[in-house]
Structure formats: C-alpha cells, structure tokens
Design a protein around this motif. Structure first.
Motif, PDB file in Angstrom:
ATOM      1  N   VAL A  82      34.866  48.677  30.570  1.00  0.00           N
ATOM      2  CA  VAL A  82      33.887  49.032  31.113  1.00  0.00           C
ATOM      3  C   VAL A  82      32.500  48.094  30.581  1.00  0.00           C
ATOM      4  N   GLY A  87      29.679  48.283  36.277  1.00  0.00           N
ATOM      5  CA  GLY A  87      30.625  48.645  37.053  1.00  0.00           C
ATOM      6  C   GLY A  87      30.975  50.122  37.207  1.00  0.00           C
ATOM      7  N   PRO A 118      39.556  42.908  21.868  1.00  0.00           N
ATOM      8  CA  PRO A 118      40.402  42.825  20.676  1.00  0.00           C
ATOM      9  C   PRO A 118      40.691  41.395  20.793  1.00  0.00           C
ATOM     10  N   ILE A 157      43.592  50.508  25.105  1.00  0.00           N
ATOM     11  CA  ILE A 157      44.443  51.002  26.249  1.00  0.00           C
ATOM     12  C   ILE A 157      45.795  51.508  26.163  1.00  0.00           C
ATOM     13  N   ASP A 180      39.976  45.214  34.917  1.00  0.00           N
ATOM     14  CA  ASP A 180      38.738  44.214  34.469  1.00  0.00           C
ATOM     15  C   ASP A 180      38.908  44.125  32.866  1.00  0.00           C
ATOM     16  N   VAL A 181      40.225  43.848  32.401  1.00  0.00           N
ATOM     17  CA  VAL A 181      40.250  43.784  31.081  1.00  0.00           C
ATOM     18  C   VAL A 181      40.468  42.422  30.525  1.00  0.00           C
ATOM     19  N   ASP A 182      40.400  41.479  31.299  1.00  0.00           N
ATOM     20  CA  ASP A 182      40.267  40.101  30.895  1.00  0.00           C
ATOM     21  C   ASP A 182      41.496  39.363  30.382  1.00  0.00           C
ATOM     22  N   SER A 186      46.079  43.135  27.556  1.00  0.00           N
ATOM     23  CA  SER A 186      45.505  44.382  28.020  1.00  0.00           C
ATOM     24  C   SER A 186      45.707  44.783  29.440  1.00  0.00           C
TER      25      SER A 186
HETATM   26  C1  SAM Z   1      34.629  41.977  31.105  1.00  0.00           C
HETATM   27  S1  SAM Z   1      34.347  43.564  30.168  1.00  0.00           S
HETATM   28  C2  SAM Z   1      34.400  44.576  31.496  1.00  0.00           C
HETATM   29  C3  SAM Z   1      33.110  44.645  32.464  1.00  0.00           C
HETATM   30  C4  SAM Z   1      32.929  45.729  33.416  1.00  0.00           C
HETATM   31  N1  SAM Z   1      34.029  45.888  34.305  1.00  0.00           N
HETATM   32  C5  SAM Z   1      31.616  45.529  34.299  1.00  0.00           C
HETATM   33  O1  SAM Z   1      31.903  45.215  35.482  1.00  0.00           O
HETATM   34  O2  SAM Z   1      30.469  45.570  33.875  1.00  0.00           O
HETATM   35  C6  SAM Z   1      36.099  43.574  29.956  1.00  0.00           C
HETATM   36  C7  SAM Z   1      36.044  44.606  28.482  1.00  0.00           C
HETATM   37  O3  SAM Z   1      37.408  45.057  28.747  1.00  0.00           O
HETATM   38  C8  SAM Z   1      37.632  45.826  27.284  1.00  0.00           C
HETATM   39  N2  SAM Z   1      39.218  45.621  26.937  1.00  0.00           N
HETATM   40  C9  SAM Z   1      39.823  44.605  26.906  1.00  0.00           C
HETATM   41  N3  SAM Z   1      41.012  44.806  26.341  1.00  0.00           N
HETATM   42  C10 SAM Z   1      41.058  46.045  25.955  1.00  0.00           C
HETATM   43  C11 SAM Z   1      42.037  47.094  25.480  1.00  0.00           C
HETATM   44  N4  SAM Z   1      43.109  46.488  24.886  1.00  0.00           N
HETATM   45  N5  SAM Z   1      41.604  48.349  25.320  1.00  0.00           N
HETATM   46  C12 SAM Z   1      40.578  48.771  25.823  1.00  0.00           C
HETATM   47  N6  SAM Z   1      39.570  48.260  26.280  1.00  0.00           N
HETATM   48  C13 SAM Z   1      39.899  46.737  26.330  1.00  0.00           C
HETATM   49  C14 SAM Z   1      36.471  45.186  26.646  1.00  0.00           C
HETATM   50  O4  SAM Z   1      36.213  46.068  25.381  1.00  0.00           O
HETATM   51  C15 SAM Z   1      35.574  44.964  27.575  1.00  0.00           C
HETATM   52  O5  SAM Z   1      34.561  45.625  27.454  1.00  0.00           O
END
Ligand code: SAM
Length: 317
Positions: A82, A87, A118, A157, A180-182, A186
């Motif tokens: 988020v 988004g 993370p 997550i 969208d967690v890259d 995740s």
């Molecule tokens: C690129 S950002 C998301 C952007 C958002 N969807 C937007 O459009 O504005 C990726 C997010 O994934 C979250 N994230 C990545 N791995 C995670 C995990 N294992 N558990 C929870 N959140 C995670 C991060 O905290 C980060 O805020």
C-alpha cells in the motif's frame, strides 16, 4: 480530466509513458476518447482507459460483472503493498464508481507492513531495484482518508494473510488481487491468499502483477517466480496471463495489459462438470439456407439466459 490525473502527469516518466502508450495509437481513437471523456458512461471510460489507474478499473468492473452473473451482492478486492496509499485510494474511488454502475458492493483490504519494505532475502527479491525501508506509510492520515468499506491490514503479509483468509465470507468472494509488494519473497506469501476454500473466490480472479516490468524481473525472480511456484504447488489453482486481453482492448499499447493475470479456481463449483445448463444450447447456422430453401421448422436459439438460475442452484446445493 481530474486535478489528480493532471498532477500525475508531472511525475518523472509519466508524460513519456502517456506519449508512448497513447501517442502511438490511431488518431481517430484518441479523438473518440475526448468524446467519451466528456459524455461517456463509466463503462465506456473503462473501455477507453480513461479512469485513473486503468489497471484496477478493468479488473474491478470485470469482478462486478462476474459477481452479478453468479448472483452475489458483494465482492472483496485486495491490494498487497500500500505504501502511501495512492493506489488504495484509487481502488476505493473505482469501487465506488463501479458500485454505481453495477449495484455490486465492495469490501476493500490493503496489506502492508506500515513501515516500508522488509529486508530482501537474496537475488530473487531483485535487490538491485528494491531495498529495505523504502515506501513507509503515514497510517493515521491514510486511515482517515479511507471510506468505511476499506481497511488496512498492517503487519508482515506472511503473518496477516493466514488470519485474513480465516475471516473471509462466502457472501463476498475475492474478485481481484493487486500485487505490488516488489519482492519475490513477499509475493510468494501474498499468493497464499488464493489457497483458501473455492467458495471464497469468484471462479476467475484477475491478479495484477505490478512489478514484472523491472529489468531484473524474469521467471526465476520476483513476482513471476512466485507465480511459477504457486502453480507448481496447486493442482486445481493456476495463475496465467489474462486470456486474449490485448485483442479485447481498444488501446493495445498500455503496459498494464502485460501485467494482468488471472487466477483460475479450477475446483470452483461453477467450474465443475456438474455445473450444467438446464436447457440445451444450440448454435445458429445462418448458412443452412444457402440453396434458398425455406427452413422446415422454427429455430430455437437458447443463449445462456439460465446462468443465474444455474448459479442459484449451485449456490444452494
Ligand atoms: C511499491 S510499494 C506499494 C505502492 C502502492 N501499491 C501504490 O500504488 O501506491 C510496496 C509496498 O509493499 C510493502 N511490502 C513489501 N513486502 C511486504 C511484506 N512482506 N509484508 C507487508 N508489506 C510488504 C512495502 O511496505 C511497500 O509499502
């Protein structure tokens, strides 16, 4: 065009993206877009990619249409990752407009650590593009901005998804998942949300994979690796590119088309061999009279008019 859409255009790379995606499309379709933007219905605006965050507008409308077909009143839609919440807020606005267009209600959940990315586990998380601590969230401000049909699920997550799955209800099956967690690590845990009992989903769930566009993404890293491992681990659930999506879209050069996948819930009751039409379906043959002879009797064409009745029967079984 809204102020927000204009502001987005000033972001680095956005103007170029719009020029590449729209400037390369036929001129007459771009002119027609202006007319649709001014006078078109919400559905027409989705078709013409005129809604901010088209990658959410299409699947949310798709989920609402499917929900209606199968007799549901509400659908659950999810955003994983988020960050600042742009988004998620777009998702809420789109859900509101889709509700007005279709009558289907939405429950929205946004998953995030709340503290940013993370630590990456290894090369599979594409650490050359993403790093720990990126994208923190102002939780209080975001919570205030969310409508009452949306909520945040804060935590890793890997821990929040199993508990969330236990809270799901058959009355509002999952109809769309935005990933969208890259990281690969995740995304792998995110896709666990597609492992619950089949009645908790629509039969086909669009899955948007935001991060398969970075150079380091391939079937052995990132979200594509998570999808491969999900497919290997599930006999009756498969995630695949959304069938024939590009050929069905008016504007074909938008990147989101390549990022749109679908989770096929093959063990869903609506996809079982016992889900049969009550009436026989016939395909019309307009060539049968090619000699000029008159048809002998009335031709009855039965479409899928009984779909809702079938759905009712399967739901009550
Ligand atoms: C690129 S950002 C998301 C952007 C958002 N969807 C937007 O459009 O504005 C990726 C997010 O994934 C979250 N994230 C990545 N791995 C995670 C995990 N294992 N558990 C929870 N959140 C995670 C991060 O905290 C980060 O805020």
């Amino acid at each position: 065009m809204s102020l927000y859409a204009l502001q987005r255009l000033t972001r680095p790379g956005q103007l170029r993206k719009v020029l590449v995606e729209r400037g390369t499309e036929p001129l007459h379709l771009n002119f027609l877009s202006l007319f649709v933007a001014l006078f078109g219905s919400y559905r027409a605006k989705v078709d013409f990619d005129l809604v901010v965050r088209q990658q959410y507008a299409f699947p949310i409308l798709y989920a609402a249409d499917a929900a209606k077909k199968y007799g549901y009143k509400a659908v659950t839609i999810l955003e994983f990752g988020v960050a600042g919440g742009a988004g998620l807020l777009n998702m809420c606005r789109i859900a509101e407009r889709t509700r007005k267009a279709t009558g289907i209600e939405f429950r929205i959940y946004g998953f995030d650590t709340g503290t940013g990315m993370p630590e990456p586990i290894d090369y599979r998380d594409i650490p050359e593009s993403f790093q720990a601590g990126d994208f923190p969230m102002d939780q209080d401000r975001l919570r205030e901005a969310l409508p009452d049909f949306a909520e945040l699920v804060i935590g890793d997550i890997a821990e929040t998804v199993p508990e969330f799955c236990r809270s799901l209800s058959e009355d509002a099956p999952i109809g769309f998942v935005a990933v969208d967690v890259d990281y690969y690590s995740s995304a792998k845990r995110t896709l666990d949300v597609l492992s619950a009992p089949p009645q908790l989903y629509l039969p086909i769930v669009p899955v948007y994979l935001d991060d398969i566009g970075v150079d380091g993404s391939n079937p052995w890293t990132g979200e594509l690796l998570a999808v491969k491992e999900f497919n290997d681990a599930h006999e009756f659930r498969k995630i695949a590119p959304f069938t024939l999506l590009r050929s069905q879209r008016i504007f074909k050069n938008t990147q989101w088309i390549d990022r749109m996948f679908a989770a096929h819930i093959h063990d869903h009751a609506y996809r079982s061999s016992s889900y049969k039409g009550e009436s026989q379906r016939l395909l019309p043959n307009e060539y049968i009279n090619w000699h000029g002879s008159k048809p002998k009797g009335p031709t009855k064409v039965v479409g899928d008019e009984s779909t809702e009745r079938q759905a009712e029967r399967v739901r009550s079984a």
